[in-house]
Design a protein around this motif. Structure first.
Motif, PDB file in Angstrom:
ATOM      1  N   PHE A 168     -10.068   1.409   5.550  1.00 38.61           N
ATOM      2  CA  PHE A 168      -8.914   0.751   4.937  1.00 38.61           C
ATOM      3  C   PHE A 168      -9.270  -0.661   4.494  1.00 38.61           C
ATOM      4  O   PHE A 168      -8.958  -1.075   3.365  1.00 38.61           O
ATOM      5  N   ILE A 226     -11.509  -0.806   1.400  1.00 42.93           N
ATOM      6  CA  ILE A 226     -10.762  -0.558   0.165  1.00 42.93           C
ATOM      7  C   ILE A 226     -10.018  -1.833  -0.251  1.00 42.93           C
ATOM      8  O   ILE A 226     -10.022  -2.214  -1.423  1.00 42.93           O
ATOM      9  N   GLU A 243     -10.355   3.991  -3.506  1.00 38.02           N
ATOM     10  CA  GLU A 243      -9.458   5.007  -2.976  1.00 38.02           C
ATOM     11  C   GLU A 243      -9.511   6.271  -3.843  1.00 38.02           C
ATOM     12  O   GLU A 243      -9.868   6.211  -5.020  1.00 38.02           O
ATOM     13  N   ASN A 244      -9.145   7.393  -3.243  1.00 40.54           N
ATOM     14  CA  ASN A 244      -9.063   8.654  -3.980  1.00 40.54           C
ATOM     15  C   ASN A 244      -7.654   8.950  -4.474  1.00 40.54           C
ATOM     16  O   ASN A 244      -7.450   9.833  -5.315  1.00 40.54           O
ATOM     17  N   LYS A 283      -8.081   8.355   1.144  1.00 42.12           N
ATOM     18  CA  LYS A 283      -9.532   8.233   0.999  1.00 42.12           C
ATOM     19  C   LYS A 283     -10.203   9.437   1.644  1.00 42.12           C
ATOM     20  O   LYS A 283      -9.933   9.762   2.805  1.00 42.12           O
ATOM     21  N   CYS A 342       0.854  -1.185   0.000  1.00 34.85           N
ATOM     22  CA  CYS A 342       0.000   0.000   0.000  1.00 34.85           C
ATOM     23  C   CYS A 342       0.897   1.245   0.000  1.00 34.85           C
ATOM     24  O   CYS A 342       1.743   1.388   0.886  1.00 34.85           O
ATOM     25  N   LEU A 376      -1.843   5.730   0.208  1.00 36.79           N
ATOM     26  CA  LEU A 376      -3.281   5.516   0.048  1.00 36.79           C
ATOM     27  C   LEU A 376      -4.075   6.648   0.696  1.00 36.79           C
ATOM     28  O   LEU A 376      -3.881   6.975   1.864  1.00 36.79           O
TER      29      LEU A 376
END
Length: 233
Positions: A47, A50, A57-58, A13, A8, A11
């Motif tokens: 988390f 996702i 996620e953004n 969001k 990850c 990340l």
């Protein structure tokens, strides 16, 4: 071949103007039981959702088994949500058939064996069972998949101590050395002894990521004691 099952990077969001995950960087190794620990609202469930493909996620990147989150990763991920999703009118045998239909890695014999050991009648309906029994059934179904990653969101919340012991033992005994278990919880003392690594998350940021042994050696205290100190519980 990499020994990491999840990677990850940065990340992010957001929910509108609210930043829920703020550039998370994590790497999960194979064959570990990892505690994702933090107070309510810290970003644990976001988390996990996702990771299992329920939220997008953004920003940033996340890979499971060297693949971006999608259909392929769903095939290797087994997910226990925080809330029971089994219909009240559903029989246990119906839930087994559901898992067998949707998941090619579902081990029906393993599930039936665990249910038998608990003296659970597979023809009983969910509405006739206690919360603790329903939690056990749901966990048995999730852990009866031969997945590469198990995400368990608050698996021992709201059940009695005996049920907690059973749930913890089921987790320990039903994952392989090549798979990883991620447990989200705030009940640290109940699961600390089975964890290999812990992650502290607060307000969408990772504030600690270490092995249990290193935490005890460095801080001279248990994970539960350190958690209470960090989060002022």
């Amino acid at each position: 071949m990499s020994d990491s099952i999840l990677e990850c990077k940065n990340l992010v969001k957001n929910y509108g103007s609210k930043n829920v995950l703020k550039g998370i960087n994590l790497s999960f190794k194979k064959g570990k039981i990892i505690g994702l620990l933090g107070p309510n609202g810290s970003g644990k469930t976001t988390f996990i959702k996702i990771c299992v493909g329920l939220l997008k996620e953004n920003g940033g990147e996340i890979y499971i088994d060297d693949k971006k989150i999608g259909i392929e990763t769903k095939e290797v991920v087994s997910y226990l949500p925080e809330r029971t999703y089994l219909e009240r009118s559903m029989r246990v045998i119906d839930a087994i058939k559901f898992f067998k239909t949707f998941y090619s890695d579902f081990d029906e014999a393993r599930a039936l064996d665990m249910l038998k050991k608990l003296d659970i009648n597979i023809y009983d309906k969910m509405k006739t069972m206690s919360k603790g029994t329903k939690e056990k059934i749901q966990l048995i179904l999730v852990m009866s998949r031969n997945a590469k990653v198990y995400f368990l969101d608050e698996p021992i919340a709201g059940v009695d101590p005996a049920a907690r012991d059973y749930i913890i033992n089921t987790i320990i005994n039903n994952y392989s050395e090549n798979s990883t278990v991620v447990i989200s919880t705030h009940l640290i003392s109940d699961i600390e002894n089975v964890l290999d690594e812990v992650i502290f998350i607060k307000n969408g940021e990772i504030i600690l990521n270490n092995t249990v042994d290193e935490i005890r050696e460095k801080n001279g205290k248990s994970v539960d004691a350190l958690f209470r100190e960090v989060f002022r519980c």
